[in-house]
Every structure is written in C-alpha cells, then in structure tokens.
Enzyme design. Structure first.
Site, mmCIF file in Angstrom:
data_model
loop_
_atom_site.group_PDB
_atom_site.id
_atom_site.type_symbol
_atom_site.label_atom_id
_atom_site.label_comp_id
_atom_site.label_asym_id
_atom_site.label_seq_id
_atom_site.Cartn_x
_atom_site.Cartn_y
_atom_site.Cartn_z
ATOM 1 N N GLU A 124 0.830 -1.211 0.000
ATOM 2 C CA GLU A 124 0.000 0.000 0.000
ATOM 3 C C GLU A 124 0.868 1.266 0.000
ATOM 4 O O GLU A 124 0.631 2.204 0.781
ATOM 5 C CB GLU A 124 -0.951 -0.018 1.204
ATOM 6 C CG GLU A 124 -1.940 -1.174 1.157
ATOM 7 C CD GLU A 124 -2.915 -1.192 2.320
ATOM 8 O OE1 GLU A 124 -4.069 -1.587 2.117
ATOM 9 O OE2 GLU A 124 -2.512 -0.801 3.439
ATOM 10 N N GLU A 167 -7.074 -7.313 -0.604
ATOM 11 C CA GLU A 167 -7.501 -7.189 0.792
ATOM 12 C C GLU A 167 -8.994 -6.909 0.824
ATOM 13 O O GLU A 167 -9.421 -5.761 0.767
ATOM 14 C CB GLU A 167 -6.746 -6.075 1.531
ATOM 15 C CG GLU A 167 -5.339 -6.418 1.955
ATOM 16 C CD GLU A 167 -4.755 -5.393 2.930
ATOM 17 O OE1 GLU A 167 -5.527 -4.535 3.423
ATOM 18 O OE2 GLU A 167 -3.550 -5.445 3.194
#
EC number: 3.2.1.23
Length: 685
Positions: free
Chosen positions: A226, A306
């Site tokens: 991320e 995710e």
C-alpha cells in the site's frame, strides 16, 4: 556434504540446506562482506547459486510444466497453462502457534479457499540487527510447506513494510537506532542498505526454492505494501525493490502490489513491471471498485488483495464487527466478474508479546493484543457463523474438498490462579543496566525495543507549590513518581502532557514510560518511544537523567535479575518488597494445574478481574498486554500449545493497581470463554 555428515537424519530440504550454508558463510565473511562491494556481489552470486543447488534435494517435486503467469489477452491467470483464479484468505504465521498452523490452514481449505496469503514480518525475524530467527513461530518455510500439504497455494507479501497493525508496520525498531534521521520506505541509502541485506542474504534465497515454478506453493510475491498511502512517493525506491526481487527470484515469478481503490493511491503505489491490484471492503458495485485497477492495468485479472470481512480494534474503542450477509454479497459480486479475491483476515490470530502496533489519526490509538478482526475464524481458530455463510458462496465457484470441517478446539476452565507478589521495579533498579545522559534518551537511543523505561533525575532547585511538570512529547504512557510516591499519569492517547505536583529540592523525580506500540501506518512510522523532548518543571529544563530499562521484553533477563534479587534478600534479611500502595510497578507469580490426561491441555482464556494494566506470561511465553478495564478486550487467549500437563506458571507485571490489597482477591482465573467485545469508555457525543 558437511551438513549431511553431521547428522544423517537432518532435513535435506532446499531451505534447511541453504540456511546451514548461509550460517557457515556468515561466520567467516559477515565482518568483511559489507565493506567491499565486490565481496558483496560475490556472496550474492554464491548464495543465489547455492539456493538453487540446495534445491536439488527437492527436484522430485518439481516439474518443467509448473508455471503461474498472467494472461493479459484474456484477463486471467494461467496455472500450468490453464485458466485459474484464486479465492485466498489471510493468515499470519507469526500470529498463530505452529501447533495450530495445520488446523487453521485446513479450515481455510475446507471453506472452499484454494490459497493462503501471509505477510513476512522483518521485525520478528531480525529483532536485533544481524540476529536472525526462523525458528518456532517464525519458521516461515515450514508454514509454507504445511500450506502446500493442505492443498493450498501461497501468496507471499514480503514487505519490507507490511502495516498489519504491527509494531512500526513490521519494520525493525533498530533502524531508528542506527540513524535517527533515517527516511523509512524511501531510497535513503542508510535504509536501503539494511533492506538489501535482509532480502539478499536472508529472505529471498529462503523463499526461492518454495516458488511454484520450483516445486513449491508460492504463486505470487508482493513488493512493498500500500505504498500509495505513504507520503514519500519515491519511485526510485519501489523500482529498486522490484529489481532486487527480480535479481534473486528470477523473471518468472508474478510480482504484485496492492493499494486502495482510488487513483490517488495508485499514482504512487503502481510500480512499472509489477502487476497492480486493489483492496476494498464490502458494499458498493464491484465494477466501480475495480475501475481504479483497470485504469492502470487495462488488461489482466481483476484482483482484490484485501477484502475486509471485519476490521481492526483499538484499546478503549468498541469491538469492530461487520455484517456477514453484506460480506457474502460483495464476495459473490466479485466472483461473478471472475475476480480473484483475498480475504483479509480469514483468521486474525493474536499479536503475542509486544507485536501489536498503533495508529495515529486525530489522536494516538494503540491496538490490543487480540487480532480477532471479526474474521470467519475466531482468534482461537473456531468457525463462526460468518465462516459458514461465506463457505456457501465459495462453493458456487470452486469445488469444496471432500471431508468435514475440523471442529472448534475444546476449551477448558482451569480455574483460579492464586498469585503472590514477587518484586517491584524499585527493588530491581540497582541490579539493572542504566545509562546516564544530560538529556532524556529515547528507547531507540537506549537500544530498547519495547516495554518500559524508568527516567530518573534529582530536582536541583526550589520549586513552586504546586509545580508544573511538562513533558510535551511522551510516547506513550508515563507514570510519575516523586521520591517513589505515585503522583499521576501522562498519556499520549488522551493528549495529557502536563501535571501539577508537589516536591522539594533534592527529591527524586521518576517518570516510568511505557511504549504502547509503534505507529503502523501512514507518515508517522518513525515513532520514537520514551521521552522524546526535554522535560520542564515550572518552565525550567531538567537535566542529568538516569535511564533504566525494565526487564519485560526479555524473560530470561528478568529471571536472572529476580534470582539475583532473591540472593540479595537472603543476605539482607531486613529487606522487603516495595511496590506502590496500590500494588503497581510490580511482578506477581503463581501456578496452576493442567490434568494429566489424553484430552489435555486445552485452549483457555486468562481473565484478570481487579487487575488494571500490564503484561502476562504463561510458562515464560508472553501472551501480550492486558487492559481489561477499558476494553474492548477483556480476556487473553492462552493457546494449548504453550501449556503442559501438570504444573504451569503465570507471571504478571502490573503497572498500576492490583487487587492484592483486598483479602482473598490476589488471583487471576482461566476460563473457557473469550471476551473481545467488552465495555469501553463512554466518550460522550
């Protein structure tokens, strides 16, 4: 040959062989290999070659037909040349005891999932610089092989940063000890040097033999994590990681990134030559969510790396829950468009010891020991209602394996554990290593990874009554004492940095600072602990500090100090334990019995009614932090794998107040019910 000759029964797998050779090489070369660039290059070539040669013992599992690639033309993955998509679940090996890995992995497979995703946490494997550990709960190769035995593929998220609500996002604290100005997650040379060493000489050669093409189960490896949510946006850094991964792992393995499902995240998160995926939770239209991925990857499989069936918790905030039907609906919607999905988390597990991190938004918020995450498998590994609802969705798209889902593990009430005061930090201080300095030093400057440090100085001047103590930056919670008498608390969580106190010239001012976990996400991960600025008393800066780390991180050190303290007590028969009047800043111990029978030990849960805030160990294994009075976590999970038949030990370090001043109340209890959704403070409107 040397490895085999020493013990013919040894594991001859590629990873075991490689680790042995690496250890021998480093014994001779580690002092010089980093000084000369050519030696570093030579060792890289040598280790990479050895990793391949060591894999010869695993050749029987290899096949020239094994491949896992992206089919850009048809927007899909190809496994061994055939269309493929995965339904994966996150399960962190470092949050589950090795004795329970197979149980959790089998439950994942029996839910219709065909892959497991896990992070690799650098900080756990290298707690101190150059001290590597791949044993026990950190035996990554065995975890990966166990997943393969359970018919699961593996998606490896190799970091170096992982977030995961872990200390400093999985980066080792000692990076900040090496260079307090180090720019983490950038191309800062001091940071990259240590990243390169970790990957080149440790992690990547270990996982290379476990890649799918080499006979292992690893189909994909994530680069960073991320990164689009991190303010640095250093393209040179992410490109460097990509090239390093390719150099060691080869050009065939699928590398990927994941970021939030927005153009702003992918702007800095996308790495050229690395497949970009996105992450998002339930709700909304799946195609709208995937539009951000399609903007940077016009062709290739849709992937949510995710997908959130629950969410994380913080101390003093209500337990997070997510409706199971909404989770199931959005999963169904993604699978209908042929997306591959990873569920984060399928099993959250436990942040044992001091692994839990913290977050910094409008205020500092520490994460609890439990990482239950309202996941399909509970913290203790039991299928929840959500598990069965999601299983009904996955079986529409992938066949369920034959057989039954393993049942919940049995739980047992082992009952009351009577506790006895053992020692206080005031007794121990003279036996502990201290450091003196004009100004307060941080944990990192002291070489302290976590726990507590006592900061002590003598007030050298006459002060007003009351005096105004100001510690503008205390990380994270501080207990203030004047001449060893408790006078108050400072708290980063509550933004309380000032205190009125009464004292005289010559009194000892002691500030015991607790780290509640380094920040795990965002731009504040350079999170120094302890007293990070000067301390003033009525506007005058205090100098000449003595700093003493409290032995809670290293249980062996504590036991050695306790043994020496008991020797001193025998010599000085008039000595007695000195704790706070409420029993704080003290250690307590006791024992309990586990029946000697075939069905024991069993999982249990430690309940600490009457205790306030501290740390718990069972059989020298650190369960983690407790803080039941503020919730949401009330009990601590005690897995059966740390128990033994017969006598077991419980050790507590209570920071604030124990119930031991009340007759017949100095005990904890072990019960068969877990409480992770307890009451939390009323914050008002």
């Amino acid at each position: 040959l040397e490895y085999r000759q020493q013990d013919l029964s040894r594991d001859l797998s590629a990873t075991a062989c490689y680790l042995y050779i690496r250890k021998v090489l480093f014994t001779h070369l580690v002092k010089s290999v980093f000084e000369v660039k050519m030696k570093s290059l030579y060792l890289l070539c040598l280790l990479t070659t050895l990793a391949t040669l060591c894999g010869a013992s695993d050749l029987k599992t290899r096949s020239s037909n094994r491949s896992f690639v992206i089919d850009y033309e048809n927007d899909q993955f190809l496994k061994d040349g055939k269309p493929f998509r995965y339904i994966s679940g996150s399960l962190h090996y470092f949050r589950t005891l090795p004795s329970e890995w197979r149980d959790r992995l089998r439950k994942l497979r029996m839910a219709g999932f065909n892959a497991v995703q896990t992070y690799v946490e650098w900080a756990s494997h290298e707690k101190e610089s150059n001290h590597l550990d791949f044993s026990g709960i950190l035996d990554l190769p065995t975890f990966i092989k166990t997943a393969q035995e359970e018919d699961l593929l593996v998606i490896l998220r190799a970091g170096p940063f992982i977030d995961a609500e872990r200390e400093m996002g999985g980066l080792p604290y000692w990076l900040l000890s090496m260079n307090k100005n180090m720019k983490l997650r950038t191309s800062d040379p001091t940071y990259l040097e240590r990243v390169d060493i970790w990957y080149t000489y440790s992690l990547l050669p270990i996982i290379k033999p476990l890649l799918y093409e080499n006979g292992g189960p690893i189909i994909m490896v994530q680069v960073e994590n991320e990164y689009g949510s991190f303010p640095a946006c250093d393209y040179n850094y992410t490109a460097h990681l990509r090239d390093l991964f390719r150099q060691v792992l080869g050009n065939s393995v699928v590398l990927f990134t994941t970021d939030g499902d927005g153009a702003g995240f992918l702007k800095c998160g996308k790495i050229p030559g690395v497949y970009a995926t996105v992450d998002f939770g339930p709700g909304g239209d799946a195609n709208d969510h995937f539009a951000a991925q399609r903007a940077v990857e016009p062709h290739g499989p849709l992937v949510n790396s995710e997908y959130y069936p629950g969410w994380l918790d913080h101390w003093q905030e209500p337990h997070s829950t997510t409706d199971a039907e909404s989770v199931a609906k959005s999963l169904d919607d993604m699978l209908k468009v042929n997306a591959s999905v990873n569920m984060y988390m399928f099993h959250g597990g436990t942040s044992f010891g001091f692994g839990a991190g913290s977050n910094l938004g409008s205020k500092f918020m520490a994460c609890p020991t439990s990482y239950d995450y309202d996941a399909p498998l509970s913290e203790a590994g039991d299928p929840t209602e959500k598990y069965w609802i999601l299983r009904n969705i996955t079986q529409k798209y992938l066949p369920l394996p034959a057989g039954d889902v393993p049942p919940p593990s049995p739980k047992f009430t082992y009952g009351k554990v009577n506790l006895t005061p053992l020692s206080s930090i005031w007794e121990m201080k003279s036996l502990l290593r201290s450091m003196n300095n004009t100004w307060p030093l941080t944990f990192e400057e002291l070489g302290v990874s976590n726990g507590l440090v006592a900061y002590e100085t003598i007030i050298p001047f006459i002060i007003p009554d009351p005096a105004h103590l100001n510690v503008t930056e205390v990380h994270d919670r501080a207990y203030v004492f004047v001449d060893f008498k408790y006078v108050g608390i400072l708290s980063r969580e509550e933004k309380l940095y000032e205190l009125a106190l009464q004292a005289e010239r010559g009194h000892v001012l002691t500030i015991v600072v607790e780290s509640q976990g380094r920040i795990c996400y965002g731009g504040g991960i350079n999170d120094f602990k302890g007293i990070t600025t000067n301390v003033t008393l009525s506007g005058i800066v205090l100098k000449d500090w003595k700093m003493t780390p409290i032995p809670v991180v290293n249980i062996t050190q504590f036991k050695n100090v306790q043994k020496e303290l008991e020797r001193v007590r025998r010599i000085k028969t008039h000595t007695s334990m000195h704790s706070t009047p409420e029993g704080g800043m003290s250690f307590y111990n006791g024992t309990f019995q586990v029946p000697v029978s075939a069905d024991h030990p069993q999982d249990t849960f430690l309940r600490l009614d009457g205790w306030t805030k501290g740390i718990a160990w069972v059989n020298d294994f650190c369960l983690g932090r407790y803080w039941p009075g503020v919730g949401p976590q009330v009990t601590l999970y005690v897995p059966r794998g740390i128990l033994k038949q017969g006598t077991n030990s419980l050790l507590l370090f209570e920071q604030e107040a124990s119930p031991c001043n009340i007759p017949n109340k100095c005990y904890a209890s072990l019960q068969n019910k877990h409480v992770v959704a307890g009451q939390t403070p009323n914050r008002g409107s």
